[in-house]
Design a protein around this motif. Structure first.
Motif, PDB file in Angstrom:
ATOM      1  N   SER A 196       0.820  -1.215   0.000  1.00 46.99           N
ATOM      2  CA  SER A 196       0.000   0.000   0.000  1.00 46.99           C
ATOM      3  C   SER A 196       0.855   1.266   0.000  1.00 46.99           C
ATOM      4  CB  SER A 196      -0.931  -0.008   1.218  1.00 46.99           C
ATOM      5  OG  SER A 196      -0.173  -0.094   2.417  1.00 46.99           O
ATOM      6  N   ARG A 197       2.161   1.106   0.232  1.00 51.63           N
ATOM      7  CA  ARG A 197       3.063   2.253   0.236  1.00 51.63           C
ATOM      8  C   ARG A 197       3.667   2.540  -1.141  1.00 51.63           C
ATOM      9  NH1 ARG A 197       4.406   3.749   5.430  1.00 51.63           N
ATOM     10  NH2 ARG A 197       3.784   2.297   7.065  1.00 51.63           N
ATOM     11  N   ARG A 198       3.347   1.704  -2.101  1.00 51.28           N
ATOM     12  CA  ARG A 198       3.885   1.898  -3.444  1.00 51.28           C
ATOM     13  C   ARG A 198       3.340   3.196  -4.055  1.00 51.28           C
ATOM     14  NH1 ARG A 198       3.932  -2.659  -8.273  1.00 51.28           N
ATOM     15  NH2 ARG A 198       4.382  -1.228 -10.003  1.00 51.28           N
ATOM     16  N   ALA A 199       4.107   3.818  -4.906  1.00 48.86           N
ATOM     17  CA  ALA A 199       3.707   5.076  -5.543  1.00 48.86           C
ATOM     18  C   ALA A 199       2.351   4.927  -6.222  1.00 48.86           C
ATOM     19  CB  ALA A 199       4.758   5.511  -6.547  1.00 48.86           C
ATOM     20  N   ARG A 200       1.482   5.912  -6.039  1.00 44.27           N
ATOM     21  CA  ARG A 200       0.123   5.839  -6.581  1.00 44.27           C
ATOM     22  C   ARG A 200       0.082   6.400  -8.005  1.00 44.27           C
ATOM     23  NH1 ARG A 200      -4.423   6.918  -1.959  1.00 44.27           N
ATOM     24  NH2 ARG A 200      -3.728   5.282  -0.523  1.00 44.27           N
ATOM     25  N   ASP A 201       0.701   5.679  -8.906  1.00 49.77           N
ATOM     26  CA  ASP A 201       0.728   6.119 -10.301  1.00 49.77           C
ATOM     27  C   ASP A 201       0.026   5.092 -11.179  1.00 49.77           C
ATOM     28  OD1 ASP A 201       2.509   4.008 -10.413  1.00 49.77           O
ATOM     29  OD2 ASP A 201       4.287   5.280 -10.526  1.00 49.77           O
ATOM     30  N   LEU A 202       0.037   5.320 -12.487  1.00 53.54           N
ATOM     31  CA  LEU A 202      -0.650   4.436 -13.424  1.00 53.54           C
ATOM     32  C   LEU A 202      -0.025   3.055 -13.491  1.00 53.54           C
ATOM     33  CD1 LEU A 202      -1.389   6.879 -16.394  1.00 53.54           C
ATOM     34  CD2 LEU A 202      -3.086   5.629 -15.054  1.00 53.54           C
ATOM     35  N   HIS A 203       1.213   2.928 -13.051  1.00 51.70           N
ATOM     36  CA  HIS A 203       1.898   1.643 -13.106  1.00 51.70           C
ATOM     37  C   HIS A 203       1.594   0.780 -11.880  1.00 51.70           C
ATOM     38  CE1 HIS A 203       4.043   3.211 -16.548  1.00 51.70           C
ATOM     39  NE2 HIS A 203       4.445   4.252 -15.842  1.00 51.70           N
ATOM     40  N   ASN A 204       0.914   1.335 -10.917  1.00 52.87           N
ATOM     41  CA  ASN A 204       0.536   0.591  -9.719  1.00 52.87           C
ATOM     42  C   ASN A 204      -0.701  -0.258 -10.028  1.00 52.87           C
ATOM     43  OD1 ASN A 204      -0.410  -0.253  -7.169  1.00 52.87           O
ATOM     44  ND2 ASN A 204       0.345   1.609  -6.177  1.00 52.87           N
ATOM     45  N   PRO A 205      -0.674  -1.575  -9.791  1.00 54.41           N
ATOM     46  CA  PRO A 205      -1.853  -2.407 -10.061  1.00 54.41           C
ATOM     47  C   PRO A 205      -3.093  -1.979  -9.282  1.00 54.41           C
ATOM     48  CG  PRO A 205       0.086  -3.778  -9.728  1.00 54.41           C
ATOM     49  CD  PRO A 205       0.475  -2.381  -9.349  1.00 54.41           C
ATOM     50  N   PHE A 207      -4.018   1.067  -8.980  1.00 55.48           N
ATOM     51  CA  PHE A 207      -4.415   2.392  -9.459  1.00 55.48           C
ATOM     52  C   PHE A 207      -5.930   2.596  -9.436  1.00 55.48           C
ATOM     53  CE2 PHE A 207      -5.999   4.943 -13.026  1.00 55.48           C
ATOM     54  CZ  PHE A 207      -5.531   6.196 -12.639  1.00 55.48           C
ATOM     55  N   PRO A 208      -6.774   1.609  -9.840  1.00 51.79           N
ATOM     56  CA  PRO A 208      -8.234   1.831  -9.781  1.00 51.79           C
ATOM     57  C   PRO A 208      -8.715   2.197  -8.385  1.00 51.79           C
ATOM     58  CG  PRO A 208      -7.725  -0.139 -11.034  1.00 51.79           C
ATOM     59  CD  PRO A 208      -6.451   0.286 -10.399  1.00 51.79           C
ATOM     60  N   MET A 209      -8.135   1.585  -7.347  1.00 56.59           N
ATOM     61  CA  MET A 209      -8.547   1.888  -5.976  1.00 56.59           C
ATOM     62  C   MET A 209      -8.063   3.272  -5.553  1.00 56.59           C
ATOM     63  SD  MET A 209     -10.336  -0.644  -4.930  1.00 56.59           S
ATOM     64  CE  MET A 209     -11.005  -0.491  -6.591  1.00 56.59           C
ATOM     65  N   ASN A 210      -6.834   3.595  -5.923  1.00 67.20           N
ATOM     66  CA  ASN A 210      -6.309   4.928  -5.619  1.00 67.20           C
ATOM     67  C   ASN A 210      -7.094   6.009  -6.349  1.00 67.20           C
ATOM     68  OD1 ASN A 210      -4.315   3.606  -4.116  1.00 67.20           O
ATOM     69  ND2 ASN A 210      -2.928   3.514  -5.881  1.00 67.20           N
ATOM     70  N   TYR A 211      -7.503   5.695  -7.566  1.00 60.55           N
ATOM     71  CA  TYR A 211      -8.304   6.624  -8.360  1.00 60.55           C
ATOM     72  C   TYR A 211      -9.656   6.891  -7.690  1.00 60.55           C
ATOM     73  CZ  TYR A 211     -11.608   7.874 -12.099  1.00 60.55           C
ATOM     74  OH  TYR A 211     -12.604   8.467 -12.830  1.00 60.55           O
ATOM     75  N   HIS A 212     -10.338   5.826  -7.277  1.00 63.93           N
ATOM     76  CA  HIS A 212     -11.647   6.010  -6.642  1.00 63.93           C
ATOM     77  C   HIS A 212     -11.509   6.670  -5.270  1.00 63.93           C
ATOM     78  CE1 HIS A 212     -14.411   4.282  -9.495  1.00 63.93           C
ATOM     79  NE2 HIS A 212     -13.620   3.251  -9.665  1.00 63.93           N
ATOM     80  N   ASP A 213     -10.431   6.361  -4.560  1.00 60.49           N
ATOM     81  CA  ASP A 213     -10.182   7.034  -3.282  1.00 60.49           C
ATOM     82  C   ASP A 213     -10.107   8.538  -3.497  1.00 60.49           C
ATOM     83  OD1 ASP A 213      -8.204   8.257  -1.212  1.00 60.49           O
ATOM     84  OD2 ASP A 213      -8.819   6.358  -0.296  1.00 60.49           O
ATOM     85  N   ARG A 214      -9.383   8.954  -4.526  1.00 58.80           N
ATOM     86  CA  ARG A 214      -9.259  10.391  -4.830  1.00 58.80           C
ATOM     87  C   ARG A 214     -10.595  10.989  -5.248  1.00 58.80           C
ATOM     88  NH1 ARG A 214      -6.349  11.669 -10.270  1.00 58.80           N
ATOM     89  NH2 ARG A 214      -8.449  11.058 -10.958  1.00 58.80           N
ATOM     90  N   GLU A 215     -11.314  10.291  -6.142  1.00 59.98           N
ATOM     91  CA  GLU A 215     -12.569  10.821  -6.654  1.00 59.98           C
ATOM     92  C   GLU A 215     -13.629  10.955  -5.556  1.00 59.98           C
ATOM     93  OE1 GLU A 215     -13.296  11.808 -10.112  1.00 59.98           O
ATOM     94  OE2 GLU A 215     -11.142  11.940  -9.701  1.00 59.98           O
ATOM     95  N   ILE A 216     -13.700   9.960  -4.672  1.00 58.10           N
ATOM     96  CA  ILE A 216     -14.689  10.016  -3.588  1.00 58.10           C
ATOM     97  C   ILE A 216     -14.321  11.113  -2.596  1.00 58.10           C
ATOM     98  CG2 ILE A 216     -15.658   8.735  -1.640  1.00 58.10           C
ATOM     99  CD1 ILE A 216     -15.380   6.191  -3.341  1.00 58.10           C
ATOM    100  N   ARG A 217     -13.024  11.241  -2.299  1.00 54.06           N
ATOM    101  CA  ARG A 217     -12.584  12.275  -1.353  1.00 54.06           C
ATOM    102  C   ARG A 217     -12.917  13.674  -1.854  1.00 54.06           C
ATOM    103  NH1 ARG A 217     -11.903   9.987   3.494  1.00 54.06           N
ATOM    104  NH2 ARG A 217     -10.411   8.271   3.440  1.00 54.06           N
ATOM    105  N   LYS A 218     -12.777  13.898  -3.124  1.00 59.95           N
ATOM    106  CA  LYS A 218     -13.027  15.254  -3.635  1.00 59.95           C
ATOM    107  C   LYS A 218     -14.440  15.434  -4.163  1.00 59.95           C
ATOM    108  CE  LYS A 218     -11.399  14.715  -8.453  1.00 59.95           C
ATOM    109  NZ  LYS A 218     -12.662  15.104  -9.096  1.00 59.95           N
TER     110      LYS A 218
END
Length: 304
Positions: A196-205, A207-218
């Motif tokens: 979970s500490r891996r960089a939150r970029d497009l190369h992270n498997p 990424f869909p979860m990090n993307y939704h985390d960002r979208e829901i937060r904002k």
């Protein structure tokens, strides 16, 4: 008037569901929507509930015909309801390629982390009234695993992958589902983990979860990190999240920085036929969906 098959049944004042649908995922709270529409917050909450049930029914009908063509990613989104002494974990399941949201499930968890002595005493006092299930996260993720097993049954892929972080509760929950256990044995299903500490970029498997985390937060007012706005009711909070799911899957374009002719909905990117989507959304604001006629199960049924 009494119109049992119309979304406007027992409504004396008509509001624009389109404006509610646009406002909720745009960080607009219920009171702000009420001021904008010229009505009370209670009236807005009533229409939000109606619209959420419409999206639940549409999504469940579409999901029943989905043919899984991509790997999946799952993780828990954490927030709180009523008080920070009642944190929650909302498990999300999304496509790695499409970011299409397939499933979500809510569970209340126990407050953890660093606390002062006063905070610990208050937590103990509150737990005399209600204490969160210590097995809540594995039980919730098991519901998600059941949804994965159903998707796998309709997948033409010889093997598909589920990506999660390294939380041991996830592996335990997956191994407890017979259909998943059989697929792990015959190598038609693979569970991979990533830090979970891996960089939150497009190369992270993940990424869909990090993307939704960002979208829901904002996008949802109650989940903005440092805010006076927070959810007062679990069911109302999940209804707003279902509207977010509906807008994201079936209204929002997959990528906005691509030519207009090449833009697709997240659902279309996941391989869902556009005609099927249009058929389910055709009467979204007018024809009332009835629970007895819809294939709604699990967490979605509890919310309904």
């Amino acid at each position: 008037p009494y119109q049992p098959f119309r979304l406007a049944h027992y409504v004396t004042r008509r509001l624009s569901y389109r404006r509610i649908e646009q406002g909720i995922p745009s960080c607009c709270g219920v009171r702000a929507l009420g001021r904008s529409l010229g009505c009370s917050p209670g009236t807005v909450s009533n229409r939000v509930s109606r619209l959420a049930r419409q999206y639940i029914a549409a999504h469940e009908r579409i999901l029943a015909r989905v043919t899984l063509r991509e790997s999946l990613a799952a993780d828990g989104f954490q927030s709180f309801t009523v008080s920070q002494y009642y944190p929650n974990n909302i498990h999300l399941l999304a496509g790695c390629d499409s970011q299409y949201l397939y499933f979500m499930d809510y569970v209340t968890i126990r407050r953890a982390g660093t606390m002062t002595r006063r905070q610990k005493r208050l937590r103990s006092a509150l737990e005399q009234l209600y204490r969160a299930d210590s097995r809540g996260i594995p039980r919730s993720f098991a519901s998600l695993a059941v949804a994965i097993a159903k998707l796998a049954d309709r997948s033409p892929l010889p093997q598909f992958t589920l990506w999660t972080d390294k939380k041991t509760a996830y592996r335990t929950a997956l191994s407890g589902i017979p259909a998943i256990r059989r697929r792990l044995i015959d190598h038609t299903f693979e569970h991979k983990t990533v830090s979970s500490r891996r960089a939150r970029d497009l190369h992270n498997p993940l990424f869909p979860m990090n993307y939704h985390d960002r979208e829901i937060r904002k996008g949802l007012a109650e989940h903005v990190r440092v805010s006076t706005r927070f959810a007062r009711n679990v069911n109302n909070s999940m209804e707003r999240l279902w509207i977010y799911l509906g807008v994201h899957n079936y209204r929002k374009q997959f990528r906005l920085n691509t030519p207009i002719a090449e833009r697709k909905l997240h659902a279309v990117r996941a391989g869902i036929d556009r005609d099927e989507i249009d058929a389910q959304l055709a009467n979204l604001y007018s024809r009332r969906r009835l629970l007895s006629l819809e294939p709604v199960r699990g967490c979605a049924r509890n919310i309904w």
